[in-house]
Design an enzyme around this catalytic site. Sequence first.
Site, mmCIF file in Angstrom:
data_model
loop_
_atom_site.group_PDB
_atom_site.id
_atom_site.type_symbol
_atom_site.label_atom_id
_atom_site.label_comp_id
_atom_site.label_asym_id
_atom_site.label_seq_id
_atom_site.Cartn_x
_atom_site.Cartn_y
_atom_site.Cartn_z
ATOM 1 N N GLY A 152 118.212 52.798 23.215
ATOM 2 C CA GLY A 152 118.057 54.043 22.491
ATOM 3 C C GLY A 152 119.369 54.456 21.859
ATOM 4 O O GLY A 152 120.359 53.714 21.908
ATOM 5 N N GLY A 153 119.391 55.645 21.272
ATOM 6 C CA GLY A 153 120.592 56.107 20.592
ATOM 7 C C GLY A 153 121.757 56.336 21.522
ATOM 8 O O GLY A 153 122.916 56.215 21.110
ATOM 9 N N VAL A 192 118.086 50.553 28.740
ATOM 10 C CA VAL A 192 117.347 50.431 29.992
ATOM 11 C C VAL A 192 117.243 48.961 30.367
ATOM 12 O O VAL A 192 116.935 48.113 29.526
ATOM 13 C CB VAL A 192 115.941 51.063 29.862
ATOM 14 C CG1 VAL A 192 115.172 50.926 31.177
ATOM 15 C CG2 VAL A 192 116.048 52.530 29.465
ATOM 16 N N ASP A 224 111.179 65.385 24.897
ATOM 17 C CA ASP A 224 111.041 64.198 24.055
ATOM 18 C C ASP A 224 109.727 63.473 24.347
ATOM 19 O O ASP A 224 109.711 62.268 24.587
ATOM 20 C CB ASP A 224 112.228 63.253 24.252
ATOM 21 C CG ASP A 224 112.401 62.270 23.094
ATOM 22 O OD1 ASP A 224 111.868 62.543 21.994
ATOM 23 O OD2 ASP A 224 113.056 61.225 23.281
#
Length: 323
Positions: free
Chosen positions: A17-18, A22, A133
């Site tokens: 992600g940004g 993970v 989110d």
Amino acid sequence: MRTLDGRYRLEQRIGVGGMSEVWRAHDAVLDRPVAVKLISPGRDEVPVERIRAEARSAARLVHPNVASVHDFGTAPALPGRPVPYIVMELAEGETLAAHLRSGPLDWRIAVRVCAEIAAALAAAHAHGIVHRDVKPANVILTPCGVKVLDFGIATPAGAPDETPAGIVVGTPAYLAPEQLDRQPATPAADMYALGVLLHYCLAGRLPYPADSTTELLGARRRRPAEPLPPIDGLPAEVAGLCRQLMADDPARRPSSLMAALLLAEAVDARVYVPMLATVPPRQRGDAGVSPWTREAAAEATQAATVGGRPGFAGRASGSRAGD
């Protein structure tokens, strides 16, 4: 950094992600697979103490539709810049985003999936936690049901937005109008995102047509969301709920508990809502049925009653602009 704290052995990167990545990992102490979320080093706007506080908040959530948080720690990276990491339950399955790339879901599966997402949000909101989110990429469809991921940017309800000016936390397509204005996050913001997600699952597209984030945000400021297209068999109350969830006024949006109950009732499914845990479920014999197929959609109308234990045997999935 292949092993964290002498315990978590990183095996395969499964998401980027940004501000984090993970990894699938192995917990050597308990001998089990886990997911490890590494926060990108050098991000001054995300201090370790904030990540620790968010991990603690998420760890309080115990619900069958929430991916559990197991541990928190830091690993050395650059001098004076430790890398925070969060150890979570490894949810095996496909994201809702991956499913939606093939088009809209059968309405019964879409409603069933969103009922479980709403139930997960109800558990979080009962603890005073806002996800911030909710989107298809943060929903995993596992053989045992929906798992809502990534409470990593969750925040206490009503807390002021402390992110630097010019940065908005969340995914633009799913942000409530008040989030775009940097107002404190409340459970109503999660409900707006659920409305967008429900629309996407049913229609196969976002309620605001756009080819870029800039165009998307401009469209949202100028005109209301597009209505759902005609969907054969879709109960009118589900279409009405979808509209209400995307109301500009947060006070007009239904609560997560109300949404979970209405959606579950629409397909006679069961969701786990702690306040209704004393309601006994009807028994079914479909434990071996995969729930994320069109054939399973026909069986959704035969699911058990709202309340009681989780987990009729399965669930569904998501899109690009809304990943």
